[in-house]
Write an enzyme that holds these catalytic residues in place. Structure first.
Site, PDB file in Angstrom:
ATOM      1  N   LEU A  15       0.819  -1.221   0.000  1.00  0.00           N
ATOM      2  CA  LEU A  15       0.000   0.000   0.000  1.00  0.00           C
ATOM      3  C   LEU A  15       0.848   1.265   0.000  1.00  0.00           C
ATOM      4  O   LEU A  15       0.415   2.314  -0.472  1.00  0.00           O
ATOM      5  CB  LEU A  15      -0.924   0.012   1.220  1.00  0.00           C
ATOM      6  CG  LEU A  15      -1.958  -1.119   1.291  1.00  0.00           C
ATOM      7  CD1 LEU A  15      -2.731  -1.042   2.605  1.00  0.00           C
ATOM      8  CD2 LEU A  15      -2.913  -1.038   0.105  1.00  0.00           C
ATOM      9  N   GLY A  16       2.063   1.172   0.554  1.00  0.00           N
ATOM     10  CA  GLY A  16       2.913   2.354   0.601  1.00  0.00           C
ATOM     11  C   GLY A  16       4.221   2.021   1.288  1.00  0.00           C
ATOM     12  O   GLY A  16       4.414   0.922   1.820  1.00  0.00           O
ATOM     13  N   GLY A  18       8.093   3.999   3.098  1.00  0.00           N
ATOM     14  CA  GLY A  18       8.799   5.205   3.495  1.00  0.00           C
ATOM     15  C   GLY A  18      10.053   4.839   4.252  1.00  0.00           C
ATOM     16  O   GLY A  18      10.508   3.686   4.231  1.00  0.00           O
ATOM     17  N   GLY A  19      10.614   5.832   4.952  1.00  0.00           N
ATOM     18  CA  GLY A  19      11.865   5.628   5.657  1.00  0.00           C
ATOM     19  C   GLY A  19      11.756   4.650   6.810  1.00  0.00           C
ATOM     20  O   GLY A  19      12.758   4.072   7.226  1.00  0.00           O
ATOM     21  N   PHE A  20      10.554   4.448   7.335  1.00  0.00           N
ATOM     22  CA  PHE A  20      10.390   3.559   8.486  1.00  0.00           C
ATOM     23  C   PHE A  20      10.036   2.133   8.093  1.00  0.00           C
ATOM     24  O   PHE A  20      10.036   1.236   8.932  1.00  0.00           O
ATOM     25  CB  PHE A  20       9.290   4.089   9.412  1.00  0.00           C
ATOM     26  CG  PHE A  20       9.607   5.439   9.979  1.00  0.00           C
ATOM     27  CD1 PHE A  20      10.528   5.578  11.012  1.00  0.00           C
ATOM     28  CD2 PHE A  20       9.002   6.582   9.479  1.00  0.00           C
ATOM     29  CE1 PHE A  20      10.820   6.817  11.536  1.00  0.00           C
ATOM     30  CE2 PHE A  20       9.299   7.809   9.997  1.00  0.00           C
ATOM     31  CZ  PHE A  20      10.206   7.941  11.033  1.00  0.00           C
ATOM     32  N   GLU A  22       7.427  -0.435   5.295  1.00  0.00           N
ATOM     33  CA  GLU A  22       6.376  -0.520   4.282  1.00  0.00           C
ATOM     34  C   GLU A  22       5.037  -0.884   4.928  1.00  0.00           C
ATOM     35  O   GLU A  22       4.986  -1.359   6.071  1.00  0.00           O
ATOM     36  CB  GLU A  22       6.746  -1.575   3.235  1.00  0.00           C
ATOM     37  CG  GLU A  22       7.959  -1.210   2.403  1.00  0.00           C
ATOM     38  CD  GLU A  22       8.255  -2.252   1.341  1.00  0.00           C
ATOM     39  OE1 GLU A  22       8.062  -1.959   0.139  1.00  0.00           O
ATOM     40  OE2 GLU A  22       8.661  -3.363   1.739  1.00  0.00           O
ATOM     41  N   LYS A  40       1.717  -2.934   9.073  1.00  0.00           N
ATOM     42  CA  LYS A  40       2.770  -1.915   8.981  1.00  0.00           C
ATOM     43  C   LYS A  40       4.084  -2.534   9.446  1.00  0.00           C
ATOM     44  O   LYS A  40       4.184  -3.050  10.558  1.00  0.00           O
ATOM     45  CB  LYS A  40       2.424  -0.708   9.858  1.00  0.00           C
ATOM     46  CG  LYS A  40       1.182   0.033   9.391  1.00  0.00           C
ATOM     47  CD  LYS A  40       0.938   1.264  10.255  1.00  0.00           C
ATOM     48  CE  LYS A  40      -0.356   1.946   9.859  1.00  0.00           C
ATOM     49  NZ  LYS A  40      -0.333   2.445   8.477  1.00  0.00           N
ATOM     50  N   ASP A 139       0.380  13.458  12.982  1.00  0.00           N
ATOM     51  CA  ASP A 139       0.510  13.369  11.523  1.00  0.00           C
ATOM     52  C   ASP A 139      -0.861  13.403  10.846  1.00  0.00           C
ATOM     53  O   ASP A 139      -1.159  12.590   9.970  1.00  0.00           O
ATOM     54  CB  ASP A 139       1.273  12.108  11.123  1.00  0.00           C
ATOM     55  CG  ASP A 139       1.879  12.238   9.717  1.00  0.00           C
ATOM     56  OD1 ASP A 139       1.930  13.374   9.194  1.00  0.00           O
ATOM     57  OD2 ASP A 139       2.295  11.213   9.149  1.00  0.00           O
TER      58      ASP A 139
END
Length: 537
Positions: A15-16, A18-20, A22, A40, A139
């Site tokens: 789904l997405g 980032g730096g932390f 997927e 996550k 966020d």
């Protein structure tokens, strides 16, 4: 994609990322329904055994918080499970079917004001609950709000605390700390960017999200005032009502002290702004005498609206007699207002009937407690000081041209001494009773009725009511619980004007009780047979 996590969760797609880590959409193969879920994956930023232990402890604490939040409201995804595998951490949450606000704007265009207002009203109770748990989301943005398909309710996803745990490190004193700042540039305020988020940081982010929904512009596409840091967005949303714009403006104020302190207060402001306002009853205003204003000694005050100070009453020091004005209406809109005479009346004023206790308008609250009597008293004007005979009467003339009667000749006023034959004087309420009735209306929370008992000039005074009716109800509905009128005294009166002094006691919603002495200026509204408030000090 063939990937089985924890020997249980079959990944369907990514789904997405980032730096932390997927985010995946997966199926739970150990559930009879193969229930879909969101997983996550989180990666610590430091590969250090000592740090890893700290990360794990913090991750477990934050996962427990997520479980608590998701189990208490259906607008936060439920936590199904969490686990660790090969040095990485995983959170398994409810999959919310729907689309993010970003996707909705991209597919359908800008949202209407009513749709944005509904989203805010549905999200603010969720934030109120989150903040009650001493948690700041950190966020909030269009990507992290999903409109659920089955009921169109907004769902808040992707809390920042779990991600922040991945940035745990040890400082020079040997204490665990975070090396990362959670948030999205443009959507997070300055104090959050400095690593010090507060509850109103979430309200700021929500306000910026609302601007995106109304304008389609990302924060970086909107200018800021270089002097104040405030975001200049209204020019991109000219059709937004002043009431909603005011709520957003306060939510996105640069400094936290200027924002709503709680989600509850922002919600109340939105709900009050959504009240349909009835038109103000037309008011026939008598001509004002052109008298020089008198300097007024400054006082500590709380004005009719919290944003401004009361204005001084225009009153001559040289003449303390009774002023009068006259209104001649020929049944035509804009008929000429004739003549206002400043008359010094040598006769005794008529006796004023006693009035009874009721409750109050926000006006001046003195900074010192007042000695108040237990019952309401009414006093006649002090004839020795306020009604001294004068030898000269100077008429003051003010004539305004009328399209229907351009050559209208001023007609002299009749004597203003009240007589038994004057119908307007028979059923006229006393000025003291008018003040008591006004505050009784306020205490009954009938704010529209109270608003209509202010003169148009007083309503439109931008210093007193910068946002009109919304400023008025923001004070009375949002800050004042009730007002007791402890004593009302008539200071002076004429056929068209009156001055009343009231001893008041404000019970604020904070629990504070504030005594006050307020002087009200009243005008007689002949068209509606009532007194209206024209000024306070």
């Amino acid at each position: 994609m063939e990937m089985l996590l924890n020997n249980r969760y079959q990944v369907i797609r990514t789904l997405g990322g980032g730096g932390f880590g997927e985010t995946f959409l997966a199926e739970d193969t150990q559930m009879p329904s193969n229930r879909r879920c969101v997983i996550k994956q989180l990666k610590p930023i430091q590969n250090n055994p000592q740090i890893y232990q700290l990360v794990r402890e913090r991750f477990q604490r934050e996962a427990a918080i997520l479980e608590d939040l998701g189990g208490s409201t259906d607008q936060i995804p439920s936590l199904y499970a969490y686990f660790q595998s090969e040095g990485q951490f995983y959170v398994v949450q409810e999959w919310v079917e729907g689309e993010t606000l970003t996707a909705k704007i991209q597919q359908q265009g800008l949202l209407s004001e009513s749709a944005v207002r509904e989203i805010l009203i549905n999200l603010l109770p969720v934030l109120e609950y989150v903040h009650s748990k001493r948690i700041v989301h950190r966020d909030i943005k269009p990507d992290n709000i999903i409109l659920r398909r089955r009921d169109s309710k907004p769902v808040l996803i992707d809390f920042g605390a779990v991600r922040e745990s991945m940035g745990t490190m040890v400082n020079s004193q040997g204490n665990p700390t975070s090396s990362i700042v959670i948030g999205t540039p443009g959507y997070m305020p300055s104090e959050q960017a400095a690593g010090r988020p507060v509850y109103s940081s979430d309200l700021y982010s929500l306000g910026i999200t609302a601007i995106y929904l109304l304008t389609g512009r990302q924060p970086q596409e909107i200018a800021t005032d270089p002097r104040t840091g405030e975001i200049v967005w209204r020019q991109h949303a000219l059709n937004v009502s002043p009431s909603l714009a005011m709520v957003i403006d306060r939510a996105i104020a640069y400094h936290p002290r200027d924002r709503y302190p709680t989600a509850r207060e922002m919600l109340e402001a939105l709900q009050l702004g959504a009240v349909t306002m009835q038109p103000t009853v037309p008011y026939a205003q008598p001509p004002a005498a052109n008298l020089p204003p008198t300097a007024v000694t400054p006082q500590y005050t709380i004005p009719i609206s919290p944003a401004a100070l009361p204005q001084p009453i225009n009153q001559s020091n040289g003449q303390r007699g009774i002023f009068a004005g006259s209104l001649i209406a020929g049944g035509l809109i804009g008929a000429s207002i004739i003549i206002g005479f400043a008359i010094n009346n040598k006769k005794e004023p008529q006796p004023i009937a006693q009035s009874s206790p009721l409750s109050s308008e926000q006006a001046t609250i003195n900074n010192q407690p007042q000695n108040t009597a237990p019952s309401v008293k009414t006093q006649r004007p002090d004839t020795t000081t306020r009604n001294e005979p004068q030898d000269i009467v100077t008429p003051v003339k003010s004539i305004f041209p009328s399209p229907s009667a351009p050559n209208l000749t001023p007609t002299p006023l009749k004597s203003e001494t009240p007589s038994a034959e004057t119908p307007a004087q028979v059923d006229r309420p006393s000025p003291e009773q008018a003040i008591q009735n006004y505050f009784a209306t306020i205490n009954k929370r009938e704010f529209q009725t109270g608003w209509n008992q202010l003169s148009p000039n007083y309503q439109s005074n931008k210093r007193l009511h910068p946002n009109g009716y919304l400023s008025y109800i923001d004070w009375w509905g949002g800050k004042v619980e009730s007002v007791d009128v402890e004593e009302v005294n008539l200071v002076e009166a004429s056929a068209e004007t009156a001055t009343v002094e009231a001893q008041l006691e404000y019970s604020m919603k904070t629990g504070k009780v504030v005594p006050s002495v307020v002087r009200f200026s009243l005008l007689w509204d002949a068209g509606n047979s009532r007194w209206v408030v024209s000024d306070t000090k």
